[in-house]
Design an enzyme around this catalytic site. Structure first.
Site, PDB file in Angstrom:
ATOM      1  N   PHE A 128       0.786  -1.386  -0.160  1.00 17.65           N
ATOM      2  CA  PHE A 128      -0.359   0.100   0.161  1.00 17.65           C
ATOM      3  C   PHE A 128       0.533   0.846  -0.142  1.00 17.65           C
ATOM      4  O   PHE A 128       2.442   1.560   0.778  1.00 17.65           O
ATOM      5  CB  PHE A 128      -0.989   0.088   0.995  1.00 17.65           C
ATOM      6  CG  PHE A 128      -1.777   0.887   1.193  1.00 17.65           C
ATOM      7  CD1 PHE A 128      -2.900   0.390   0.381  1.00 17.65           C
ATOM      8  CD2 PHE A 128      -2.135   1.930   1.726  1.00 17.65           C
ATOM      9  CE1 PHE A 128      -4.265   1.696   0.547  1.00 17.65           C
ATOM     10  CE2 PHE A 128      -3.021   3.195   1.937  1.00 17.65           C
ATOM     11  CZ  PHE A 128      -4.705   3.096   1.696  1.00 17.65           C
ATOM     12  N   ASP A 198       1.472  -6.105   8.076  1.00 17.53           N
ATOM     13  CA  ASP A 198       0.211  -4.882   7.949  1.00 17.53           C
ATOM     14  C   ASP A 198      -0.426  -5.726   7.702  1.00 17.53           C
ATOM     15  O   ASP A 198      -0.883  -5.964   6.746  1.00 17.53           O
ATOM     16  CB  ASP A 198       0.615  -3.061   6.828  1.00 17.53           C
ATOM     17  CG  ASP A 198       0.141  -2.739   7.102  1.00 17.53           C
ATOM     18  OD1 ASP A 198      -1.862  -3.168   7.439  1.00 17.53           O
ATOM     19  OD2 ASP A 198      -0.281  -1.801   6.114  1.00 17.53           O
ATOM     20  N   TYR A 223     -10.793   0.648  10.534  1.00 16.70           N
ATOM     21  CA  TYR A 223     -12.123   0.831  10.489  1.00 16.70           C
ATOM     22  C   TYR A 223     -12.222   0.578   8.534  1.00 16.70           C
ATOM     23  O   TYR A 223     -13.454   0.597   7.881  1.00 16.70           O
ATOM     24  CB  TYR A 223     -11.593   2.586  10.031  1.00 16.70           C
ATOM     25  CG  TYR A 223     -10.868   3.173   9.139  1.00 16.70           C
ATOM     26  CD1 TYR A 223     -10.735   3.110   7.348  1.00 16.70           C
ATOM     27  CD2 TYR A 223      -9.454   3.617   9.704  1.00 16.70           C
ATOM     28  CE1 TYR A 223      -9.634   3.468   6.757  1.00 16.70           C
ATOM     29  CE2 TYR A 223      -8.443   4.024   8.667  1.00 16.70           C
ATOM     30  CZ  TYR A 223      -8.818   4.289   7.365  1.00 16.70           C
ATOM     31  OH  TYR A 223      -8.044   4.561   6.720  1.00 16.70           O
ATOM     32  N   LYS A 224     -11.982  -0.703   8.599  1.00 21.49           N
ATOM     33  CA  LYS A 224     -12.316  -1.616   7.380  1.00 21.49           C
ATOM     34  C   LYS A 224     -12.948  -3.248   7.672  1.00 21.49           C
ATOM     35  O   LYS A 224     -14.337  -2.415   8.195  1.00 21.49           O
ATOM     36  CB  LYS A 224     -10.695  -2.350   6.621  1.00 21.49           C
ATOM     37  CG  LYS A 224     -10.277  -0.550   6.314  1.00 21.49           C
ATOM     38  CD  LYS A 224      -8.931  -1.492   6.135  1.00 21.49           C
ATOM     39  CE  LYS A 224      -8.629   0.016   4.424  1.00 21.49           C
ATOM     40  NZ  LYS A 224      -6.767  -0.088   4.714  1.00 21.49           N
ATOM     41  N   ARG A 371     -13.173  -3.051  -7.132  1.00 18.58           N
ATOM     42  CA  ARG A 371     -12.990  -4.492  -5.903  1.00 18.58           C
ATOM     43  C   ARG A 371     -14.219  -4.573  -4.730  1.00 18.58           C
ATOM     44  O   ARG A 371     -15.126  -3.359  -5.203  1.00 18.58           O
ATOM     45  CB  ARG A 371     -12.263  -3.686  -4.843  1.00 18.58           C
ATOM     46  CG  ARG A 371     -11.025  -4.035  -5.202  1.00 18.58           C
ATOM     47  CD  ARG A 371      -9.760  -3.011  -3.999  1.00 18.58           C
ATOM     48  NE  ARG A 371     -10.328  -1.941  -2.975  1.00 18.58           N
ATOM     49  CZ  ARG A 371     -10.020  -1.385  -2.508  1.00 18.58           C
ATOM     50  NH1 ARG A 371      -8.583  -1.958  -1.871  1.00 18.58           N
ATOM     51  NH2 ARG A 371     -10.329  -0.835  -1.528  1.00 18.58           N
TER      52      ARG A 371
END
Ligand SMILES: *Cc1c(COP(=O)(O)O)cnc(C)c1O
Length: 412
Positions: A128, A198, A223-224, A371
């Site tokens: 990322f 991560d 928050y995912k 996605r």
């Protein structure tokens, strides 16, 4: 599976009760919980309570660790204890604070200090962007560290005795491909390197097991898949074997052994708590706390099993209905993917815009990926079924091919 069989499956799903309290707009099929988890009714209620009662009425006393008040001082530790089972850790190995980016900075700095004299921080080119930015910023700051970026499938062959730290993301945010974290951790240890994982795209959806991986440090997002709310605080994992020696470059008073002694000398708190920085963000921590309560009694293994069912169902329906109009880029072997499936289409941005206008919310990653996230607590089999029908219709009718959908979108 036809729709009736999907509905029958949902009726027996032990995770289904969590879905009932999700507050989604009418007519929306939400397949973007891998980017921002939705709001649950209990989280909204908790936030109202914290704002109006704990803050509004309790004021400063709400910080106190008394039996009557909410004891905000203890909130980071309470949230860490609820989060720990979701990553296969003990409570005192987790610090809940700051953003993933900031936690990664702290973790990489600590990891690097555990391996002085080695000059390489190894990562992969699929990582990322923020992870690479943070690594490069750290290297610029400390001066004797090279960030080496290699293709994902070449990581193992670049591990040598110059590597201080291997940092990778467990599940690739674009393709959904899952790294074999246990094997890569072992390979890193074999050359004497430490690892920083991560877990942003796996925590809450997969049975992450940091102890079983023998991991050193890790960070991740809440928050995912954990539904903690926009900008919810991230977490940092510090394995027990490093508790006596790891240190953080960001020494905040909440990471002090006795914050309220106002000691002029820094004494790190025991365990991962030394990675707490300043005053915790009580509102967002409380939202995360309430979101984690929804998972009490749910096993990460059950979440992963459901994610596997939903992603497999989606891939099967895509194969059966979209026949060759898209390419499934996510690994078809369930153990090699996370809880998302990405489809390649040359007009991915316009297609996603059309899907969103029809209530199917996923997202798009340039240049050509659609996605779809299958957050196990919030997505049902019927949602998967219905979403594929909408995708099929949008593609069959070229509904994406309008000026409105082709215009550049600015958000997500
Ligand atoms: C989402 C995500 C982040 C987010 O970092 P923030 O500091 O919360 O913006 C970081 N790393 C990965 C791999 C992610 O997927």
């Amino acid at each position: 599976m036809d729709r009736a069989r999907c509905a029958a499956w949902d009726a027996t799903d032990p995770l289904g009760r969590a879905r009932d309290a999700v507050l989604l707009p009418d007519g929306v099929i939400y397949l973007d919980g891998n980017s921002l988890g939705p709001l649950h009714a209990t989280v909204a209620a908790r936030l109202r309570q914290v704002i109006e009662v704990e803050w509004g009425q309790g004021l400063i006393t709400s910080w106190n660790p008394s039996t009557r008040g909410p004891g905000w001082v203890g909130l980071p530790a309470r949230v860490a204890a609820k989060l720990a089972p979701w990553v296969g850790a003990d409570a005192d190995e987790i610090a809940v604070a700051d953003s993933t980016s900031v936690d990664l900075f702290k973790a990489l700095a600590a990891a690097r200090q555990l391996r002085p004299g080695r000059g390489v921080l190894l990562t992969d080119d699929a990582n990322f962007p923020t992870d690479r930015y943070v690594a490069e910023g750290l290297a610029d700051l400390i001066g004797d560290l090279e960030v080496r970026v290699v293709p994902t499938d070449e990581v193992a062959s670049h591990l040598d005795d110059q590597v201080a730290v291997l940092t990778l993301t467990h599940v690739d945010y674009r393709t959904g491909a899952r790294n074999d974290a246990a094997a890569l951790t072992r390979a890193a240890h074999d050359v004497g390197a430490v690892t920083v994982w991560d877990l942003s795209h796996s925590t809450g959806a997969l049975a992450v097991d940091l102890h079983a991986w023998d991991a050193d440090l890790a960070v991740g997002c809440t928050y995912k898949y954990l539904d903690g709310g926009p900008g919810a605080p991230a977490f940092l994992y510090l394995a027990r074997r490093w508790h006596e020696v790891a240190s953080t470059p960001l020494r905040g008073w909440f990471g002090h052994d006795r914050p309220f002694a106002f000691d002029p000398t820094y004494v790190p708190a025991t365990g991962a708590a030394r990675f707490l920085g300043g005053t915790p963000p009580v509102l967002s921590l409380s939202a995360l706390d309430a979101a984690l309560d929804l998972r009490a009694g749910i096993s990460p293994l059950d979440a992963e099993a459901k994610a596997r069912t939903l992603t497999s169902l989606f891939i099967d329906l895509v194969d059966a209905t979209l026949g060759g109009q898209v390419e499934v880029v996510t690994p078809r072997e369930p153990a090699a993917r996370g809880a998302q499936v990405s489809l390649r289409h040359p007009q991915a941005a316009a297609v996603m815009s059309a899907l969103i206008s029809r209530g199917v919310i996923g997202d798009h990653r340039p240049p050509d990926l659609l996605r779809f996230g299958f957050s196990p607590l919030i997505v049902r089999a019927v949602d998967v079924h219905d979403a594929v029908e909408v995708i099929a219709d949008v593609l069959a009718t070229d509904a994406w091919d309008t000026p409105e959908h082709r215009a550049p979108r600015t958000v997500t």
